[in-house]
Write an enzyme that holds these catalytic residues in place. Structure first.
Site, PDB file in Angstrom:
ATOM      1  N   SER A   9       0.833  -1.199   0.000  1.00 36.56           N
ATOM      2  CA  SER A   9       0.000   0.000   0.000  1.00 36.56           C
ATOM      3  C   SER A   9       0.870   1.252   0.000  1.00 36.56           C
ATOM      4  CB  SER A   9      -0.915   0.004   1.230  1.00 36.56           C
ATOM      5  OG  SER A   9      -1.597   1.232   1.272  1.00 36.56           O
ATOM      6  N   HIS A  34      -1.243  -1.099  -4.151  1.00 37.42           N
ATOM      7  CA  HIS A  34      -2.540  -0.764  -3.564  1.00 37.42           C
ATOM      8  C   HIS A  34      -2.552   0.745  -3.305  1.00 37.42           C
ATOM      9  CE1 HIS A  34      -6.237  -1.710  -1.356  1.00 37.42           C
ATOM     10  NE2 HIS A  34      -5.841  -0.820  -0.456  1.00 37.42           N
ATOM     11  N   ASP A  36      -4.771   3.935  -1.882  1.00 40.28           N
ATOM     12  CA  ASP A  36      -5.899   4.273  -1.009  1.00 40.28           C
ATOM     13  C   ASP A  36      -6.360   5.704  -1.194  1.00 40.28           C
ATOM     14  OD1 ASP A  36      -6.239   1.853   0.599  1.00 40.28           O
ATOM     15  OD2 ASP A  36      -4.252   2.289   1.397  1.00 40.28           O
ATOM     16  N   MET A  38      -8.950   8.486   0.114  1.00 40.14           N
ATOM     17  CA  MET A  38      -9.818   8.788   1.268  1.00 40.14           C
ATOM     18  C   MET A  38     -10.329  10.216   1.169  1.00 40.14           C
ATOM     19  SD  MET A  38      -7.396   7.287   4.247  1.00 40.14           S
ATOM     20  CE  MET A  38      -6.757   5.606   4.213  1.00 40.14           C
ATOM     21  N   HIS A  67      -8.353   1.630  -4.147  1.00 36.84           N
ATOM     22  CA  HIS A  67      -9.364   1.395  -3.112  1.00 36.84           C
ATOM     23  C   HIS A  67     -10.005   2.737  -2.767  1.00 36.84           C
ATOM     24  CE1 HIS A  67      -9.940   0.027   1.392  1.00 36.84           C
ATOM     25  NE2 HIS A  67     -11.083   0.210   0.766  1.00 36.84           N
ATOM     26  N   MET A  69     -12.179   4.908  -0.680  1.00 33.63           N
ATOM     27  CA  MET A  69     -12.892   5.067   0.604  1.00 33.63           C
ATOM     28  C   MET A  69     -13.549   6.437   0.575  1.00 33.63           C
ATOM     29  SD  MET A  69      -9.916   3.384   2.886  1.00 33.63           S
ATOM     30  CE  MET A  69      -8.764   3.546   1.541  1.00 33.63           C
ATOM     31  N   MET A 138     -12.081  -5.676   4.777  1.00 32.83           N
ATOM     32  CA  MET A 138     -11.249  -4.799   5.619  1.00 32.83           C
ATOM     33  C   MET A 138     -10.955  -5.508   6.931  1.00 32.83           C
ATOM     34  SD  MET A 138     -10.506  -1.953   4.052  1.00 32.83           S
ATOM     35  CE  MET A 138      -9.574  -1.374   5.473  1.00 32.83           C
ATOM     36  N   GLY A 143      -9.281   4.087   7.042  1.00 30.55           N
ATOM     37  CA  GLY A 143      -8.967   5.488   7.351  1.00 30.55           C
ATOM     38  C   GLY A 143      -7.492   5.721   7.619  1.00 30.55           C
ATOM     39  N   GLY A 145      -3.353   3.802   7.925  1.00 27.67           N
ATOM     40  CA  GLY A 145      -2.438   2.674   7.879  1.00 27.67           C
ATOM     41  C   GLY A 145      -1.930   2.384   9.281  1.00 27.67           C
ATOM     42  N   GLY A 146      -1.253   1.260   9.421  1.00 25.61           N
ATOM     43  CA  GLY A 146      -0.569   0.959  10.677  1.00 25.61           C
ATOM     44  C   GLY A 146      -1.449   0.544  11.838  1.00 25.61           C
ATOM     45  N   ASP A 176      -7.211  -6.385   3.683  1.00 25.72           N
ATOM     46  CA  ASP A 176      -6.565  -5.075   3.752  1.00 25.72           C
ATOM     47  C   ASP A 176      -6.569  -4.523   5.175  1.00 25.72           C
ATOM     48  OD1 ASP A 176      -5.539  -2.592   3.222  1.00 25.72           O
ATOM     49  OD2 ASP A 176      -7.297  -1.864   2.123  1.00 25.72           O
ATOM     50  N   GLY A 177      -5.358  -4.356   5.719  1.00 22.43           N
ATOM     51  CA  GLY A 177      -5.208  -3.712   7.027  1.00 22.43           C
ATOM     52  C   GLY A 177      -4.511  -4.593   8.039  1.00 22.43           C
ATOM     53  N   GLY A 178      -3.340  -4.157   8.480  1.00 20.94           N
ATOM     54  CA  GLY A 178      -2.634  -4.878   9.543  1.00 20.94           C
ATOM     55  C   GLY A 178      -2.053  -6.218   9.118  1.00 20.94           C
ATOM     56  N   GLY A 198       0.831  -2.552   3.906  1.00 21.89           N
ATOM     57  CA  GLY A 198       1.302  -1.171   3.893  1.00 21.89           C
ATOM     58  C   GLY A 198       2.521  -1.002   4.768  1.00 21.89           C
ATOM     59  N   SER A 199       2.270  -0.762   6.055  1.00 15.73           N
ATOM     60  CA  SER A 199       3.376  -0.526   6.999  1.00 15.73           C
ATOM     61  C   SER A 199       4.340  -1.692   7.044  1.00 15.73           C
ATOM     62  CB  SER A 199       2.821  -0.325   8.408  1.00 15.73           C
ATOM     63  OG  SER A 199       1.715   0.500   8.370  1.00 15.73           O
TER      64      SER A 199
HETATM   65  C1  DX5 Z   1      -6.701   1.556   5.448  1.00 17.31           C
HETATM   66  C2  DX5 Z   1      -6.249   1.317   4.032  1.00 17.31           C
HETATM   67  C3  DX5 Z   1      -5.193   0.272   3.930  1.00 17.31           C
HETATM   68  C4  DX5 Z   1      -3.893   0.678   4.561  1.00 17.31           C
HETATM   69  C5  DX5 Z   1      -3.170  -0.564   4.979  1.00 17.31           C
HETATM   70  O1  DX5 Z   1      -7.766   2.422   5.475  1.00 17.31           O
HETATM   71  O2  DX5 Z   1      -7.340   0.878   3.239  1.00 17.31           O
HETATM   72  O3  DX5 Z   1      -4.988  -0.109   2.589  1.00 17.31           O
HETATM   73  O4  DX5 Z   1      -3.078   1.418   3.691  1.00 17.31           O
HETATM   74  O5  DX5 Z   1      -2.056  -0.217   5.738  1.00 17.31           O
HETATM   75  P1  DX5 Z   1      -1.418  -1.215   6.787  1.00 17.31           P
HETATM   76  O6  DX5 Z   1      -0.956  -2.430   6.035  1.00 17.31           O
HETATM   77  O7  DX5 Z   1      -0.309  -0.409   7.379  1.00 17.31           O
HETATM   78  O8  DX5 Z   1      -2.483  -1.578   7.791  1.00 17.31           O
HETATM   79 ZN    ZN Z   2      -6.832  -0.032   1.236  1.00 15.37          ZN
END
Ligand code: DX5
Ligand code: ZN
Length: 224
Positions: A9, A34, A36, A38, A67, A69, A138, A143, A145-146, A176-178, A198-199
């Site tokens: 991401s 990926h 994002d 927002m 993605h 959002m 999700m 909203g 990352g991390g 997606d996420g964590g 992402g992170s």
């Molecule tokens: C969160 C995003 C994710 C985010 C993931 O709202 O949709 O795609 O970038 O980041 P990590 O992998 O750090 O949770």
């Molecule tokens: Zn995403």
């Protein structure tokens, strides 16, 4: 045999040196970027829009998995496609006419995805499964990352995987996420096809190596 993909991401990249951060992943085993978007309305954060997607596209050598959002995504789908999106995912919770929105995405030539929040059951996808290229579950509240992975997501993934197998559709499940080295195996075993990271990739000491390790987990987990 289904393909299993890693999608770093860009949100977690260092935007001071965006081109170099994209180039880094170009030279890794990652499959997609990926991206994002927002809007500060659907989610409590604002990231970026078409302008940045276009810039990413100019450097990226792998497909852009965008993605959205945002509320009323149907207003922007054509522009997002023109900016360079290969996959466009909208949120179920933001689309009162989800079937129509999926067709709108497909009409642009992009692959169509629908995302569901942690509090939304997978059953809402029941009546559009055949139309979907991708279903995004999700594993954090969208909203930021991390954030910490919500483990209930694994059960939702198993449920959706079962429905996809029974219905014999080609829908890819994206989580997606964590997601990172610590839980990739569990996520894959539950039935995920695409892992957004992402992170865990961009904030690691060696992002290219982390992608390689994630790919190694795929090889060891998925028995061909
Ligand atoms: C969160 C995003 C994710 C985010 C993931 O709202 O949709 O795609 O970038 O980041 P990590 O992998 O750090 O949770
Ligand atoms: Zn995403």
């Amino acid at each position: 045999m289904r393909q299993h993909l890693i999608a770093p991401s860009v949100l977690a990249a260092d935007f001071k040196q965006l081109a170099a951060q994209i180039e880094l992943i170009n030279n890794s085993e990652a499959d997609w970027f990926h991206v994002d978007v927002m809007d500060g309305v659907f989610v409590p954060n604002i990231s970026f829009g078409m302008f940045i997607i276009k810039a990413i596209k100019e450097v990226a050598k792998k497909p852009l998995d965008v993605h959205l959002m945002i509320v009323e995504p149907e207003k922007y789908i054509e522009q997002i496609r023109e900016a360079g999106a290969d996959v466009i995912t909208v949120h179920y919770e933001a689309c009162p006419h989800i079937h129509r929105t999926i067709q709108q995405i497909k009409a642009t030539g992009a692959k169509a995805g629908v995302a569901i929040n942690p509090g939304t059951p997978v059953s809402v996808l029941e009546d559009v499964l055949e139309d979907l290229d991708l279903a995004l579950i999700m594993s954090v509240n969208p909203g930021y990352g991390g954030q910490k992975f919500i483990y209930r997501t694994l059960e939702k993934t198993r449920q959706l995987k079962e429905r996809i197998t029974v219905r014999n559709t080609n829908t890819l499940i994206e989580i997606d996420g964590g997601v990172g080295l610590q839980n990739a195996e569990a996520v894959l075993k539950a039935g995920a096809d695409v892992l957004v990271a992402g992170s865990s990739v961009y904030k690691s000491e060696d992002p290219v190596k982390t992608v390689k390790l994630l790919k190694g987990i795929i090889k060891n987990t998925i028995i061909t």
